[in-house]
Design a protein around this motif. Structure first.
Motif, PDB file in Angstrom:
ATOM      1  N   PHE A 272     -67.686 -49.552 -30.252  1.00  0.00           N
ATOM      2  CA  PHE A 272     -67.182 -50.352 -29.136  1.00  0.00           C
ATOM      3  C   PHE A 272     -65.717 -50.732 -29.349  1.00  0.00           C
ATOM      4  O   PHE A 272     -65.335 -51.185 -30.424  1.00  0.00           O
ATOM      5  N   VAL A 273     -64.911 -50.544 -28.311  1.00  0.00           N
ATOM      6  CA  VAL A 273     -63.509 -50.949 -28.336  1.00  0.00           C
ATOM      7  C   VAL A 273     -63.224 -51.758 -27.077  1.00  0.00           C
ATOM      8  O   VAL A 273     -63.565 -51.333 -25.968  1.00  0.00           O
ATOM      9  N   SER A 274     -62.614 -52.914 -27.240  1.00  0.00           N
ATOM     10  CA  SER A 274     -62.206 -53.731 -26.099  1.00  0.00           C
ATOM     11  C   SER A 274     -60.713 -53.988 -26.225  1.00  0.00           C
ATOM     12  O   SER A 274     -60.214 -54.272 -27.313  1.00  0.00           O
ATOM     13  N   THR A 275     -60.000 -53.852 -25.114  1.00  0.00           N
ATOM     14  CA  THR A 275     -58.556 -54.004 -25.156  1.00  0.00           C
ATOM     15  C   THR A 275     -58.065 -54.873 -24.016  1.00  0.00           C
ATOM     16  O   THR A 275     -58.664 -54.915 -22.938  1.00  0.00           O
ATOM     17  N   LYS A 276     -56.955 -55.545 -24.270  1.00  0.00           N
ATOM     18  CA  LYS A 276     -56.206 -56.215 -23.219  1.00  0.00           C
ATOM     19  C   LYS A 276     -54.738 -55.892 -23.443  1.00  0.00           C
ATOM     20  O   LYS A 276     -54.027 -56.592 -24.155  1.00  0.00           O
ATOM     21  N   HIS A 277     -54.289 -54.770 -22.890  1.00  0.00           N
ATOM     22  CA  HIS A 277     -52.892 -54.406 -22.929  1.00  0.00           C
ATOM     23  C   HIS A 277     -52.239 -54.967 -21.666  1.00  0.00           C
ATOM     24  O   HIS A 277     -52.672 -54.669 -20.545  1.00  0.00           O
ATOM     25  N   LEU A 278     -51.204 -55.794 -21.854  1.00  0.00           N
ATOM     26  CA  LEU A 278     -50.583 -56.481 -20.726  1.00  0.00           C
ATOM     27  C   LEU A 278     -51.668 -57.249 -19.976  1.00  0.00           C
ATOM     28  O   LEU A 278     -52.317 -58.100 -20.557  1.00  0.00           O
ATOM     29  N   ASP A 279     -51.906 -56.922 -18.698  1.00  0.00           N
ATOM     30  CA  ASP A 279     -52.918 -57.659 -17.934  1.00  0.00           C
ATOM     31  C   ASP A 279     -54.181 -56.847 -17.678  1.00  0.00           C
ATOM     32  O   ASP A 279     -55.002 -57.209 -16.833  1.00  0.00           O
ATOM     33  N   VAL A 280     -54.349 -55.743 -18.400  1.00  0.00           N
ATOM     34  CA  VAL A 280     -55.542 -54.907 -18.256  1.00  0.00           C
ATOM     35  C   VAL A 280     -56.646 -55.427 -19.166  1.00  0.00           C
ATOM     36  O   VAL A 280     -56.460 -55.535 -20.380  1.00  0.00           O
ATOM     37  N   ILE A 281     -57.799 -55.758 -18.591  1.00  0.00           N
ATOM     38  CA  ILE A 281     -58.988 -56.121 -19.364  1.00  0.00           C
ATOM     39  C   ILE A 281     -59.912 -54.917 -19.346  1.00  0.00           C
ATOM     40  O   ILE A 281     -60.438 -54.535 -18.306  1.00  0.00           O
ATOM     41  N   ASN A 282     -60.093 -54.296 -20.505  1.00  0.00           N
ATOM     42  CA  ASN A 282     -60.799 -53.018 -20.591  1.00  0.00           C
ATOM     43  C   ASN A 282     -61.865 -53.070 -21.685  1.00  0.00           C
ATOM     44  O   ASN A 282     -61.548 -53.367 -22.835  1.00  0.00           O
ATOM     45  N   LEU A 283     -63.109 -52.805 -21.317  1.00  0.00           N
ATOM     46  CA  LEU A 283     -64.208 -52.688 -22.270  1.00  0.00           C
ATOM     47  C   LEU A 283     -64.640 -51.235 -22.310  1.00  0.00           C
ATOM     48  O   LEU A 283     -64.903 -50.628 -21.267  1.00  0.00           O
ATOM     49  N   ARG A 284     -64.734 -50.668 -23.504  1.00  0.00           N
ATOM     50  CA  ARG A 284     -65.062 -49.251 -23.660  1.00  0.00           C
ATOM     51  C   ARG A 284     -66.431 -49.114 -24.322  1.00  0.00           C
ATOM     52  O   ARG A 284     -66.583 -49.368 -25.514  1.00  0.00           O
ATOM     53  N   PHE A 285     -67.414 -48.744 -23.519  1.00  0.00           N
ATOM     54  CA  PHE A 285     -68.769 -48.543 -24.015  1.00  0.00           C
ATOM     55  C   PHE A 285     -68.909 -47.066 -24.385  1.00  0.00           C
ATOM     56  O   PHE A 285     -68.860 -46.194 -23.518  1.00  0.00           O
ATOM     57  N   ALA A 286     -69.080 -46.785 -25.673  1.00  0.00           N
ATOM     58  CA  ALA A 286     -69.110 -45.402 -26.144  1.00  0.00           C
ATOM     59  C   ALA A 286     -70.421 -45.097 -26.839  1.00  0.00           C
ATOM     60  O   ALA A 286     -71.041 -45.975 -27.459  1.00  0.00           O
ATOM     61  N   THR A 287     -70.836 -43.839 -26.753  1.00  0.00           N
ATOM     62  CA  THR A 287     -72.067 -43.403 -27.415  1.00  0.00           C
ATOM     63  C   THR A 287     -71.918 -41.956 -27.840  1.00  0.00           C
ATOM     64  O   THR A 287     -71.335 -41.142 -27.109  1.00  0.00           O
ATOM     65  N   PRO A 288     -72.392 -41.605 -29.027  1.00  0.00           N
ATOM     66  CA  PRO A 288     -72.327 -40.193 -29.431  1.00  0.00           C
ATOM     67  C   PRO A 288     -73.354 -39.365 -28.661  1.00  0.00           C
ATOM     68  O   PRO A 288     -74.478 -39.808 -28.428  1.00  0.00           O
ATOM     69  N   ILE A 289     -72.940 -38.175 -28.278  1.00  0.00           N
ATOM     70  CA  ILE A 289     -73.848 -37.226 -27.627  1.00  0.00           C
ATOM     71  C   ILE A 289     -74.442 -36.282 -28.667  1.00  0.00           C
ATOM     72  O   ILE A 289     -75.630 -35.985 -28.664  1.00  0.00           O
ATOM     73  N   ASP A 290     -73.595 -35.795 -29.551  1.00  0.00           N
ATOM     74  CA  ASP A 290     -74.009 -34.975 -30.686  1.00  0.00           C
ATOM     75  C   ASP A 290     -72.902 -35.059 -31.725  1.00  0.00           C
ATOM     76  O   ASP A 290     -71.979 -35.872 -31.602  1.00  0.00           O
ATOM     77  N   ALA A 291     -72.964 -34.210 -32.731  1.00  0.00           N
ATOM     78  CA  ALA A 291     -71.994 -34.285 -33.819  1.00  0.00           C
ATOM     79  C   ALA A 291     -70.588 -33.918 -33.373  1.00  0.00           C
ATOM     80  O   ALA A 291     -69.617 -34.221 -34.079  1.00  0.00           O
ATOM     81  N   GLU A 292     -70.454 -33.309 -32.200  1.00  0.00           N
ATOM     82  CA  GLU A 292     -69.149 -32.832 -31.750  1.00  0.00           C
ATOM     83  C   GLU A 292     -68.724 -33.415 -30.412  1.00  0.00           C
ATOM     84  O   GLU A 292     -67.720 -32.983 -29.850  1.00  0.00           O
ATOM     85  N   THR A 293     -69.453 -34.399 -29.904  1.00  0.00           N
ATOM     86  CA  THR A 293     -69.149 -34.953 -28.588  1.00  0.00           C
ATOM     87  C   THR A 293     -69.416 -36.447 -28.561  1.00  0.00           C
ATOM     88  O   THR A 293     -70.431 -36.915 -29.064  1.00  0.00           O
ATOM     89  N   VAL A 294     -68.487 -37.197 -27.953  1.00  0.00           N
ATOM     90  CA  VAL A 294     -68.690 -38.624 -27.740  1.00  0.00           C
ATOM     91  C   VAL A 294     -68.379 -38.925 -26.274  1.00  0.00           C
ATOM     92  O   VAL A 294     -67.451 -38.365 -25.699  1.00  0.00           O
ATOM     93  N   GLU A 295     -69.190 -39.779 -25.664  1.00  0.00           N
ATOM     94  CA  GLU A 295     -68.993 -40.168 -24.263  1.00  0.00           C
ATOM     95  C   GLU A 295     -68.476 -41.605 -24.232  1.00  0.00           C
ATOM     96  O   GLU A 295     -69.021 -42.482 -24.900  1.00  0.00           O
ATOM     97  N   VAL A 296     -67.430 -41.839 -23.428  1.00  0.00           N
ATOM     98  CA  VAL A 296     -66.808 -43.155 -23.356  1.00  0.00           C
ATOM     99  C   VAL A 296     -66.761 -43.606 -21.900  1.00  0.00           C
ATOM    100  O   VAL A 296     -66.301 -42.871 -21.028  1.00  0.00           O
TER     101      VAL A 296
END
Length: 391
Positions: A272-296
């Motif tokens: 999980f990565v959450s960011t606030k760059h300037l005025d952007v509130i961004n939550l990144r929900f990520a999960t691995p699909i397999d050993a070579e792929t990640v979905e964000v």
């Protein structure tokens, strides 16, 4: 648990490339990390503003159904019928007060209770609908952020978050009262660890747009928040001026109250990565699909008290700065993939920026250091049971 052999270097600043690419290691990561004793953010309450709202999510293959019942209570279920395990809901999100399994027409209400099933008189003697609700994983909520763990042994959420709580709360606008603006979703052709191994060193070097925000000259800091390897950034940004800047300066305008902290990042192990760059509130929900792929899933938010102009401002910044094609992060997809290709070579990835002693693990780092990732790698190594070399 299964024992996996991997030679881990003696120095804390070295990570064996095998850890990124071996499929047997990935299979064990799913067991020990994603289905083990970790808390995983899967949604924010503001994604479910109304009774009956729901979203679905897969946590390393495990399907989840996250919803708000008719009384407004947030609930999390396994997205599987309690009868024969059929996937209950296929929609990404929506609004329903009942969920019907198409296989045998078992019907569940928004609280997860079984309220109807055909021909129950022909079931096993003593059958009772009350015994067949939708199964639920453990979950907890921190300022609207919904966490799930698949283990009964995971420590309480606040203990798990440790010193990341304050930074995370500030990133969630101080009170968690957010309003969903929208999503960008992408799959990266890389291992999940390559995706989460981002650091402060690369930001102004890879991402040309960060030069406009003077990231390299920032006086911010990053620090390890718990023994779990969570990382927090509290970074100083300053918007550049002059002819090389965008013609529309509103894209990098900062309306926040504290320009000394123009950026906050909370990276919770594992993905999980959450960011606030300037005025952007961004939550990144990520999960691995397999050993070579990640979905964000990049989710963007405003605050509930924002006026129309501020909502519009956040929306324009969100859609232009971050995400798969944002000015700041558009280079990520290519680099993630190239890292994954490069990791199929022998040897180790060796961290340099901010490393003072390769035999010592630190907890405080400068804004532009790459060494802030090393406590996370040490935690990963310990969870996976890899022995560190002594010579």
């Amino acid at each position: 648990m299964t024992e996996i052999n991997l030679s881990w270097p003696k120095n804390y600043n070295e990570v064996p490339k095998e850890a990124f690419v071996r499929k047997d290691i990935y299979a064990e990561e799913v067991k020990r990390i994603f289905h083990g004793t970790e808390w995983h953010p899967v949604a924010h309450e503001s994604e479910l503003p109304n009774p009956g709202d729901f979203k679905t999510f897969r946590l390393a293959g495990v399907p989840l159904l996250i919803g708000r019942d008719v009384e407004g209570v947030v609930r999390v279920f396994y997205n599987a019928c309690s009868h024969r395990g059929n996937q209950l809901e296929t929609a990404i999100m929506g609004n329903k007060t009942e969920f019907e399994c198409p296989y045998h027409r078992w019907l569940f209400d928004s609280k997860g209770d079984l309220v109807g099933c055909p021909n129950p008189r022909e079931f096993l003697p003593g059958f009772n609908k009350a015994d067949y609700p939708l199964a639920q994983p453990r979950f907890d909520i921190y300022f609207g952020l919904i966490f799930v763990t698949l283990s009964a042994e995971t420590e309480p959420l606040l203990e798990y978050l440790g010193d990341s709580q304050n930074c995370l709360r500030e990133l969630l606008a101080g009170d968690g009262r957010l309003k969903l603006l929208g999503y960008q979703k992408v799959r990266y052709d890389t291992n999940w660890k390559s995706y989460t191994d981002n650091d402060g060193y690369h930001a102004p070097l890879l991402h040309q747009a960060f030069k406009m925000l003077n990231w390299q000259g920032g006086k911010g800091r990053q620090y390890t928040a718990t023994h779990r390897g969570h990382i927090c950034f509290e970074s100083a940004l300053s918007v550049a001026t002059g002819p090389s800047v965008l013609k529309d300066k509103s894209l990098i305008e900062f309306k926040g109250q504290d320009p000394a902290v123009g950026s906050r990042i909370v990276s919770l192990f594992p993905t999980f990565v959450s960011t606030k760059h300037l005025d952007v509130i961004n939550l990144r929900f990520a999960t691995p699909i397999d050993a070579e792929t990640v979905e964000v899933h990049y989710a963007y938010f405003a605050h509930q008290d924002d006026d129309e102009d501020m909502v519009r401002h956040r929306l324009r910044q969100s859609s232009n700065l971050l995400g798969p094609c944002g000015l700041i992060s558009m280079e990520d997809a290519s680099v993630f993939h190239r890292i994954h290709i490069g990791n199929h070579t022998p040897g180790s990835a060796i961290f340099q920026k901010g490393v003072h002693d390769p035999l010592k693990l630190e907890s405080e780092f400068l804004q532009n250091d790459e060494s802030g990732n090393l406590p996370r790698w040490e935690y990963y190594r310990s969870v996976m049971g890899f022995e560190r070399a002594t010579v």
